[in-house]
Scaffold this active site. Structure first.
Site, PDB file in Angstrom:
ATOM      1  N   CYS A   2      34.293  -6.908  51.630  1.00 42.17           N
ATOM      2  CA  CYS A   2      34.053  -6.817  53.064  1.00 42.17           C
ATOM      3  C   CYS A   2      32.571  -7.049  53.350  1.00 42.17           C
ATOM      4  CB  CYS A   2      34.477  -5.449  53.582  1.00 42.17           C
ATOM      5  SG  CYS A   2      36.191  -5.023  53.177  1.00 42.17           S
ATOM      6  N   ARG A  27      33.036 -13.099  53.468  1.00 43.38           N
ATOM      7  CA  ARG A  27      33.382 -11.925  52.664  1.00 43.38           C
ATOM      8  C   ARG A  27      34.715 -11.289  53.064  1.00 43.38           C
ATOM      9  NH1 ARG A  27      29.847  -8.826  49.686  1.00 43.38           N
ATOM     10  NH2 ARG A  27      27.841  -9.794  49.246  1.00 43.38           N
ATOM     11  N   TRP A  74      38.176  -7.552  54.317  1.00 43.80           N
ATOM     12  CA  TRP A  74      39.197  -8.105  53.427  1.00 43.80           C
ATOM     13  C   TRP A  74      40.042  -6.921  52.985  1.00 43.80           C
ATOM     14  CZ3 TRP A  74      40.808  -7.679  48.281  1.00 43.80           C
ATOM     15  CH2 TRP A  74      41.649  -8.694  47.825  1.00 43.80           C
ATOM     16  N   ASN A  98      32.497  -1.175  52.176  1.00 46.45           N
ATOM     17  CA  ASN A  98      32.943  -2.255  51.300  1.00 46.45           C
ATOM     18  C   ASN A  98      33.206  -1.651  49.940  1.00 46.45           C
ATOM     19  OD1 ASN A  98      33.415  -4.712  49.984  1.00 46.45           O
ATOM     20  ND2 ASN A  98      31.237  -5.028  49.561  1.00 46.45           N
ATOM     21  N   GLY A  99      34.392  -1.888  49.372  1.00 49.71           N
ATOM     22  CA  GLY A  99      34.705  -1.360  48.054  1.00 49.71           C
ATOM     23  C   GLY A  99      36.022  -0.612  48.055  1.00 49.71           C
ATOM     24  N   GLU A 479      40.575 -26.694  37.419  1.00 48.75           N
ATOM     25  CA  GLU A 479      39.761 -26.514  38.616  1.00 48.75           C
ATOM     26  C   GLU A 479      40.339 -27.298  39.794  1.00 48.75           C
ATOM     27  OE1 GLU A 479      36.479 -25.631  41.235  1.00 48.75           O
ATOM     28  OE2 GLU A 479      37.643 -24.616  39.701  1.00 48.75           O
ATOM     29  N   LYS A 483      41.529 -25.516  43.253  1.00 51.93           N
ATOM     30  CA  LYS A 483      41.019 -25.889  44.568  1.00 51.93           C
ATOM     31  C   LYS A 483      42.162 -26.230  45.521  1.00 51.93           C
ATOM     32  CE  LYS A 483      36.763 -25.237  44.184  1.00 51.93           C
ATOM     33  NZ  LYS A 483      37.167 -24.086  43.389  1.00 51.93           N
ATOM     34  N   GLU A 486      43.981 -23.058  46.540  1.00 52.61           N
ATOM     35  CA  GLU A 486      43.164 -22.171  47.365  1.00 52.61           C
ATOM     36  C   GLU A 486      43.177 -22.558  48.836  1.00 52.61           C
ATOM     37  OE1 GLU A 486      39.343 -20.387  45.102  1.00 52.61           O
ATOM     38  OE2 GLU A 486      39.411 -22.561  45.156  1.00 52.61           O
ATOM     39  N   HIS A 502      55.522 -29.851  25.681  1.00 54.35           N
ATOM     40  CA  HIS A 502      55.949 -28.542  25.186  1.00 54.35           C
ATOM     41  C   HIS A 502      56.526 -27.675  26.306  1.00 54.35           C
ATOM     42  CE1 HIS A 502      54.396 -29.254  21.175  1.00 54.35           C
ATOM     43  NE2 HIS A 502      53.268 -29.715  21.731  1.00 54.35           N
ATOM     44  N   LYS A 602      35.109 -14.650  49.430  1.00 59.82           N
ATOM     45  CA  LYS A 602      34.268 -15.312  48.441  1.00 59.82           C
ATOM     46  C   LYS A 602      33.669 -14.360  47.412  1.00 59.82           C
ATOM     47  CE  LYS A 602      30.923 -18.949  47.882  1.00 59.82           C
ATOM     48  NZ  LYS A 602      31.954 -19.806  47.284  1.00 59.82           N
TER      49      LYS A 602
END
Length: 607
Positions: A2, A27, A74, A98-99, A479, A483, A486, A502, A602
């Site tokens: 947050c 955030r 968040w 935040n946390g 990656e 992306k 996301e 496989h 982020k």
């Protein structure tokens, strides 16, 4: 994850709170709120959704005050509702957090038994009620906060204002970052320097366990043992202009296009163009005698560690272990005394990676960090800091931070290889020259933006997308898939090309685009074989290679993007750029929120 802002001002602080929250929205953007002291009392405005929704609420019901706090959330505990949005209030105070408070259930039960009630589903509200309980017993605001902090388990940062106190703002941090800003008759609190960028240039980074009492004259900082301490006041180079979008429609596209510049800046910090050699900061231990390197990171930074593993083992000839930070310390792995533990993080505050760093130090490792924020907790707690020069990265999906990490890791690989005698001067010069070309080659890659935008229309129609590569192309495949997931919400997977047969090849049909990462390197023929296998099963292949590779196989693909021919050592840095662009344009076509994708934030500062 947050965002927190607090302001003691000389004029109405609410506009400053809203502006700072916009800078902190990367955030978290599930809900937002502000509270201010008004005529000695506390008023607040909250809204689910993004900052613009909060701004509408304030326009409908104006709020003004000289002292206030703000928060963008968040969600961890409780859904994204107005009741769960911060600030949380009691009759005595308002608080943002935040946390995660790990022992909130025990504290809530204790408080409920004493008659305190809760209006939200959050862990945060228990902190507000606990401070209130101490104040109800006769403690003043500062005493109550000090006692409360000792009762909390978990990682957190807090900003608190109090009814009737028009010149008092209290902050605290444990695990989650918090910054003090200094003004002329004004003081500020923020989750990071970005939050304060347009408010002040003078900032102090609180250390872990610190808590601070602010008024218009300044700040008194105490450590975890309640001792008054001095922390350095620094000048920050961040400005509001640095974190604007400029003429770009999204931060992500701006940051993709900044890569030639920031890669060059990162390289220039450690590369001597005259001698064409790498000059890293002094290491307080002998690189030649390191028995093993352990690399730990999260998300995209972990994929950078995968590339580095190939480089370290192939070029420096040193054994490397890599792990996801959230798993690393729980494996309780044996660490060889005197080993080098390397931690990679854009923010330098990622809670899992920071905890892993402390675990490694406790187990006798030399600690090195690759970070983008010089004042971050990871930087302060490392033996050696390798600082990338990516600048502020606002888009949630990392782009320029990733390529700058790769550049710095490549330079570290050369330094370790040189120290160990694994390469001679000629080989060092060859590799250094290859890295020196990367900024200009990155600019060449960006010229394919229009072609990639056209390919994105095909990808946007897919339900599933597969990326494949070999060697250092495998992490780039991962990656690319990350992306796309996301920001476009299309299911995508990255595979080592040789693993297709496989199991994953069962997913292939004519509706599944396959993105092939295939620079002309010693593994090209192996990748080509895998590409032919998926084409034989109807896959629509988008082929990323250089002129030589496209001349050999481009006619078999549905579409090809020609990338510069480079030394294979630096190929993964350049091949990261087209997969970033492909994800970006696909997301734009699908109409998703590119910079603030759903459910993500982020800076991950909670476990």
């Amino acid at each position: 994850m947050c965002g927190i802002i607090g302001v003691i001002g000389k004029q109405d602080v609410v506009p400053s709170l809203i502006e700072a929250l916009k800078r902190l929205e990367y955030r978290g953007y599930d809900s937002a709120g502000v509270a201010a002291i008004v005529d000695g009392g506390i008023e607040r405005r909250r809204s689910p959704g993004k900052i613009q929704e909060l701004a509408k609420r304030i326009a409908e019901r104006p709020l003004a005050g000289l002292l206030g706090i703000g928060h963008t959330r968040w969600a961890t505990h409780g859904a994204s509702t107005e009741e769960n949005a911060h600030p949380h209030m009691t009759g005595r105070l308002a608080l943002v957090h935040n946390g995660i408070i790990e022992n909130y259930r025990e504290l809530a039960d204790e408080l409920a038994a004493k008659g305190y009630s809760f209006e939200s589903e959050t862990d945060t509200e228990v902190v507000a009620q606990l401070i209130t309980a101490y104040m109800d017993k006769g403690d003043d605001a500062v005493q109550a906060v000090g006692k409360t902090l000792k009762r909390l388990a978990g990682a957190f940062s807090l900003a608190i204002l109090f009814r009737g106190e028009e010149d008092l703002l209290v902050g605290a941090r444990r695990g989650s970052p918090l910054v003090v800003g200094w003004g002329d008759g004004e003081m500020f609190l923020g989750s990071d320097a970005l939050a304060l960028a347009s408010l002040t240039e003078r900032i102090t980074y609180l250390e872990d366990g610190d808590w601070v009492v602010l008024n218009r004259k300044g700040a008194t900082i105490r450590d975890q043992a309640d001792n008054v301490v001095q922390r350095e006041i620094r000048l920050t180079a961040l400005t509001g202009a640095m974190i604007g979008k400029g003429n770009y429609p999204h931060f992500m596209l701006k940051e993709i296009y900044e890569q030639p510049t920031v890669i060059g800046q990162t390289l220039n910090s450690v590369f001597n163009p005259v001698s064409r050699t790498i000059s890293l900061p002094d290491f307080p231990f002998d690189l030649a005698s390191v028995p093993r390197i352990t690399i730990v990171a999260c998300g995209t930074s972990f994929l950078a560690s995968m590339v580095a593993k190939y480089w370290f083992e192939q070029i420096a000839r040193v054994s490397v272990e890599i792990d996801i930070a959230s798993e690393f310390r729980y494996r309780d792995m044996p660490l060889i005394k005197g080993g080098m533990a390397l931690f990679i993080s854009q923010s330098g505050e990622t809670i899992d990676t920071l905890a892993a760093l402390r675990y490694a130090r406790e187990h006798g490792q030399h600690v090195v960090s690759v970070v983008n924020v010089a004042e971050s907790a990871m930087a302060r707690e490392s033996d050696v800091v390798l600082l990338t020069k990516a600048g502020p990265e606002i888009g949630v999906a990392s782009t320029k931070a990733f390529t700058c990490q790769l550049v710095m890791l490549a330079c570290l690989v050369i330094a370790v290889a040189r120290a160990r005698g694994a390469i001679d001067a000629e080989r060092e010069s060859e590799l250094s020259a290859a890295i020196a070309e990367v900024p200009s080659r990155a600019a060449e890659v960006l010229r394919h933006d229009q072609a990639i935008r056209e390919l994105a229309h095909k990808v946007s129609e897919a339900r599933d997308v597969i990326y494949i590569g070999r060697g250092t192309g495998f992490p780039i495949a991962l990656e690319g898939a990350l992306k796309l997931k996301e920001i476009s919400y299309i299911h995508a997977e990255g595979f080592a090309a040789g693993e297709l047969k496989h199991g994953p090849i069962a997913l292939i049909d004519e509706n599944v685009p396959v993105i092939v990462i295939a620079p002309s390197d010693p593994l090209f023929d192996k990748t080509a074989s895998s590409m032919q296998q998926v084409i034989a099963r109807g896959a629509r292949v988008i082929f990323l290679s250089d002129r030589e590779g496209i001349a050999r196989l481009g006619h078999d693909a549905e579409a090809s993007i020609e990338l510069p021919g480079v030394q294979p050592f630096v190929a993964p840095i350049l091949y990261a750029i087209p997969v970033q662009l492909l994800a970006y344009h696909t997301a734009v076509i699908k109409g998703t929120d590119v910079d603030q994708p759903r459910n993500l934030a982020k800076s991950v500062t909670v476990e």
